[in-house]
Write a protein that holds these residues in place. Structure first.
Motif, PDB file in Angstrom:
ATOM      1  N   HIS A 112       0.867  -1.184   0.000  1.00  0.00           N
ATOM      2  CA  HIS A 112       0.000   0.000   0.000  1.00  0.00           C
ATOM      3  C   HIS A 112       0.900   1.229   0.000  1.00  0.00           C
ATOM      4  CE1 HIS A 112      -2.865   2.742   2.519  1.00  0.00           C
ATOM      5  NE2 HIS A 112      -2.932   3.029   1.239  1.00  0.00           N
ATOM      6  N   TYR A 113       0.830   2.004  -1.083  1.00  0.00           N
ATOM      7  CA  TYR A 113       1.620   3.231  -1.210  1.00  0.00           C
ATOM      8  C   TYR A 113       0.688   4.407  -0.939  1.00  0.00           C
ATOM      9  CZ  TYR A 113       4.865   0.219  -3.839  1.00  0.00           C
ATOM     10  OH  TYR A 113       5.711  -0.788  -4.241  1.00  0.00           O
ATOM     11  N   LEU A 114       0.976   5.135   0.128  1.00  0.00           N
ATOM     12  CA  LEU A 114       0.117   6.271   0.461  1.00  0.00           C
ATOM     13  C   LEU A 114       0.430   7.445  -0.458  1.00  0.00           C
ATOM     14  CD1 LEU A 114       0.588   4.467   3.136  1.00  0.00           C
ATOM     15  CD2 LEU A 114      -0.644   6.343   4.212  1.00  0.00           C
ATOM     16  N   PRO A 115      -0.547   8.378  -0.586  1.00  0.00           N
ATOM     17  CA  PRO A 115      -0.238   9.599  -1.346  1.00  0.00           C
ATOM     18  C   PRO A 115       0.845  10.398  -0.623  1.00  0.00           C
ATOM     19  CG  PRO A 115      -2.599   9.407  -0.850  1.00  0.00           C
ATOM     20  CD  PRO A 115      -1.911   8.340  -0.063  1.00  0.00           C
TER      21      PRO A 115
ATOM     22  N   GLY B 251       4.765  17.560  -3.593  1.00  0.00           N
ATOM     23  CA  GLY B 251       6.021  17.978  -4.221  1.00  0.00           C
ATOM     24  C   GLY B 251       7.263  17.413  -3.546  1.00  0.00           C
ATOM     25  N   GLU B 252       7.098  16.676  -2.459  1.00  0.00           N
ATOM     26  CA  GLU B 252       8.285  16.210  -1.732  1.00  0.00           C
ATOM     27  C   GLU B 252       8.895  14.921  -2.313  1.00  0.00           C
ATOM     28  OE1 GLU B 252       8.448  15.163   2.590  1.00  0.00           O
ATOM     29  OE2 GLU B 252       8.896  17.311   2.716  1.00  0.00           O
ATOM     30  N   GLU B 253       8.109  14.143  -2.978  1.00  0.00           N
ATOM     31  CA  GLU B 253       8.586  12.932  -3.659  1.00  0.00           C
ATOM     32  C   GLU B 253       9.277  11.932  -2.736  1.00  0.00           C
ATOM     33  OE1 GLU B 253      10.461  13.288  -7.384  1.00  0.00           O
ATOM     34  OE2 GLU B 253       8.991  14.708  -8.140  1.00  0.00           O
ATOM     35  N   LYS B 254       8.572  11.459  -1.767  1.00  0.00           N
ATOM     36  CA  LYS B 254       9.106  10.391  -0.908  1.00  0.00           C
ATOM     37  C   LYS B 254       8.890   9.063  -1.616  1.00  0.00           C
ATOM     38  CE  LYS B 254       9.515  10.323   3.996  1.00  0.00           C
ATOM     39  NZ  LYS B 254      10.713   9.597   3.693  1.00  0.00           N
ATOM     40  N   VAL B 255       9.931   8.251  -1.719  1.00  0.00           N
ATOM     41  CA  VAL B 255       9.765   6.998  -2.460  1.00  0.00           C
ATOM     42  C   VAL B 255       8.951   5.985  -1.649  1.00  0.00           C
ATOM     43  CG1 VAL B 255      11.844   7.157  -3.879  1.00  0.00           C
ATOM     44  CG2 VAL B 255      11.945   6.010  -1.678  1.00  0.00           C
ATOM     45  N   GLY B 256       8.206   5.163  -2.381  1.00  0.00           N
ATOM     46  CA  GLY B 256       7.419   4.102  -1.762  1.00  0.00           C
ATOM     47  C   GLY B 256       8.247   2.841  -1.612  1.00  0.00           C
TER      48      GLY B 256
ATOM     49  N   ARG C  64      11.996   1.046  -8.965  1.00  0.00           N
ATOM     50  CA  ARG C  64      11.564   1.668  -7.715  1.00  0.00           C
ATOM     51  C   ARG C  64      10.105   2.070  -7.888  1.00  0.00           C
ATOM     52  NH1 ARG C  64      14.471   7.684  -8.328  1.00  0.00           N
ATOM     53  NH2 ARG C  64      13.268   8.290 -10.171  1.00  0.00           N
ATOM     54  N   ALA C  65       9.470   2.465  -6.806  1.00  0.00           N
ATOM     55  CA  ALA C  65       8.081   2.941  -6.908  1.00  0.00           C
ATOM     56  C   ALA C  65       7.949   4.251  -6.145  1.00  0.00           C
ATOM     57  CB  ALA C  65       7.119   1.890  -6.352  1.00  0.00           C
ATOM     58  N   ILE C  66       7.346   5.240  -6.818  1.00  0.00           N
ATOM     59  CA  ILE C  66       7.067   6.541  -6.191  1.00  0.00           C
ATOM     60  C   ILE C  66       5.633   6.905  -6.553  1.00  0.00           C
ATOM     61  CG2 ILE C  66       7.800   8.946  -5.946  1.00  0.00           C
ATOM     62  CD1 ILE C  66      10.451   8.249  -7.180  1.00  0.00           C
ATOM     63  N   ASN C  67       4.807   7.063  -5.557  1.00  0.00           N
ATOM     64  CA  ASN C  67       3.404   7.374  -5.823  1.00  0.00           C
ATOM     65  C   ASN C  67       3.191   8.883  -5.793  1.00  0.00           C
ATOM     66  OD1 ASN C  67       0.660   7.541  -6.001  1.00  0.00           O
ATOM     67  ND2 ASN C  67       0.238   6.606  -3.996  1.00  0.00           N
ATOM     68  N   LEU C  68       3.087   9.492  -6.992  1.00  0.00           N
ATOM     69  CA  LEU C  68       2.920  10.951  -7.095  1.00  0.00           C
ATOM     70  C   LEU C  68       1.497  11.314  -7.503  1.00  0.00           C
ATOM     71  CD1 LEU C  68       6.257  11.709  -9.016  1.00  0.00           C
ATOM     72  CD2 LEU C  68       5.823  11.911  -6.554  1.00  0.00           C
ATOM     73  N   THR C  69       0.584  10.378  -7.396  1.00  0.00           N
ATOM     74  CA  THR C  69      -0.749  10.572  -7.984  1.00  0.00           C
ATOM     75  C   THR C  69      -1.736  11.255  -7.047  1.00  0.00           C
ATOM     76  OG1 THR C  69      -1.527   8.447  -7.131  1.00  0.00           O
ATOM     77  CG2 THR C  69      -0.488   8.440  -9.328  1.00  0.00           C
TER      78      THR C  69
ATOM     79  N   GLU D 109      -4.445   6.596  -3.303  1.00  0.00           N
ATOM     80  CA  GLU D 109      -3.898   5.394  -2.665  1.00  0.00           C
ATOM     81  C   GLU D 109      -3.490   4.422  -3.779  1.00  0.00           C
ATOM     82  OE1 GLU D 109      -4.107   5.145   0.799  1.00  0.00           O
ATOM     83  OE2 GLU D 109      -5.130   7.089   0.836  1.00  0.00           O
ATOM     84  N   ARG D 110      -2.342   3.781  -3.619  1.00  0.00           N
ATOM     85  CA  ARG D 110      -1.954   2.775  -4.615  1.00  0.00           C
ATOM     86  C   ARG D 110      -1.718   1.432  -3.923  1.00  0.00           C
ATOM     87  NH1 ARG D 110       3.011   0.328  -7.063  1.00  0.00           N
ATOM     88  NH2 ARG D 110       2.519  -0.027  -9.245  1.00  0.00           N
TER      89      ARG D 110
END
Ligand SMILES: O=C(O)CCC(=O)C(=O)O
Ligand SMILES: [Fe+2]
Length: 373
Positions: A220-223, A228-233, A295-300, A303-304
């Motif tokens: 589960h990747y939270l928003p 704009g901070e781009e924390k990686v999932g 890698r995975a970064i959820n910028l949407t 919830e992913r």
């Protein structure tokens, strides 16, 4: 010339372009699996050729017509959403720190990426629930007579399941094990195609996937908490085992590093899974198959949820370079092994390096790939 940044990896530092390439499906082919079990050898060979090319060029491909029903995929994603929506104290009853086998729930910021590479202060913007191979999940086994093999590496068994009653109407365990079993069978069939693509007999690997060391996780990747901070999932990494089959529904986050060190998005495509090569295939093929960094970064802002399935071999199997790959020149330098490794030994060391709570284990720093001397 676009701007670059340094990416630390197990294979050393890479100069990577900052710009993310969008929606360019040409980089990651879509392979149709309709002929996966075709009775015609020519059709299986044609499929094997496409798979081989994808494995050598990109290390990633999508598969369509894979045979797993959308109903089952939706059910397992629904189970994941319902699980992660539970209060933390309920999820923590299956806390991975209680497990000796890296099973169960990793809370938000609980994972840090590989210890050798990443700062252990900042965790990843994701939570996860992990399970491993169970006899009950394997359609080729009879739970009334078959048992797990000796657990030499401390990796078989011991799944932690949420208690009945917390997820009414979900059948969490049954649904996840059914999904696990179907993806396991898909993986065994794919392994035959990989073998064919490598000019081996299709059953070449069959004797080492009897009780294969497979792991699956719900993620589960939270928003982003701060826009704009781009924390990686999930930090840039290679997968440890043979290959991974990833179900990612409709929210994008996955990025794949291509041969030119550019991040390429691998967005969800309806009706497909993403398949990527893991380290074992790179070892077997002497670096011809690429175990590609991703890698995975959820910028949407949404919830992913994603569900990878890591297909491995029996933990007591030895992995060494295939005889017909010994003379090959590797496409992915720094990934070649000279000795053999025990599958369970390698997986355990990589898991211990990635998950919190296992700091007492030796990280195995002898060589970039933890390959024993
Ligand atoms: O969630 C994703 O898209 C990728 C997950 C992944 O790479 C992993 O769990 O190894
Ligand atoms: Fe991965």
């Amino acid at each position: 010339m676009s701007e670059t940044t340094t990416l630390k990896t197990r294979f050393g530092d890479l100069r990577v372009q900052k710009e993310i390439m969008k929606g360019n499906f040409d980089n990651i082919p879509i392979i149709d699996l309709s002929n996966l079990r075709s009775p015609l050898l020519d059709e299986r060979r044609a499929l094997a050729k496409g798979v081989y090319d994808a494995c050598t060029n990109v290390g990633f491909f999508y598969v369509k017509n894979h045979g797993i029903s959308q109903d089952l995929i939706s059910a397992v994603h629904d189970a994941a959403k319902r699980f992660f929506a539970l209060p933390d104290e309920v999820k923590m009853e299956t806390f991975i720190g209680k497990s000796e086998r890296f099973r169960g729930f990793s809370p938000l910021y609980g994972e840090h990426g590989d210890k050798d590479i990443y700062d252990q202060q900042t965790g990843s913007l994701s939570e996860a629930f992990d399970i491993g191979y169970e006899i009950a999940a394997d359609p080729r086994k009879d739970p009334s007579t078959d048992v797990l093999p000796p657990d030499t590496f401390g990796l078989y068994g011991g799944n932690l399941w949420p208690k009945d009653g917390f997820l009414p109407g979900v059948n969490f365990k049954e649904t996840y094990l059914r999904y696990f079993g179907e993806v396991l069978e898909l993986s065994r069939a794919l392994l035959n195609i990989f073998a064919l693509g490598l000019d081996l007999s299709e059953d070449y690997f069959d004797s080492i996937v009897k009780t294969p060391g497979c792991i699956s996780r719900m993620l589960h990747y939270l928003p982003q908490p701060v826009p704009g901070e781009e924390k990686v999932g999930i930090e840039a990494h290679t997968d440890f085992e043979c290959f991974t089959i990833l179900s990612q529904e409709e929210v994008p986050a996955l990025q794949v590093l291509n041969a030119h060190n550019q991040w390429v998005e691998a967005p969800p495509i309806p009706g497909t899974f993403v398949v990527n090569i893991g380290d074992f295939f790179t070892f077997w093929t002497n670096g011809i198959f690429r175990s590609t960094l991703h890698r995975a970064i959820n910028l949407t802002g949404k919830e992913r949820y994603s569900i990878p399935f890591f297909f491995g071999v029996d933990y007591d199997a030895s992995v060494s370079v295939l005889s017909n790959c010994v003379a090959a020149s590797p496409k992915q330098p720094g990934t070649v092994i000279s000795a053999h490794i025990k599958a369970g030994d390698y997986v355990r060391r990589r898991l211990a390096n990635t998950y919190v709570g296992f700091g007492e284990e030796a990280p195995g720093k002898d060589g970039a790939l933890d390959v024993p001397a």
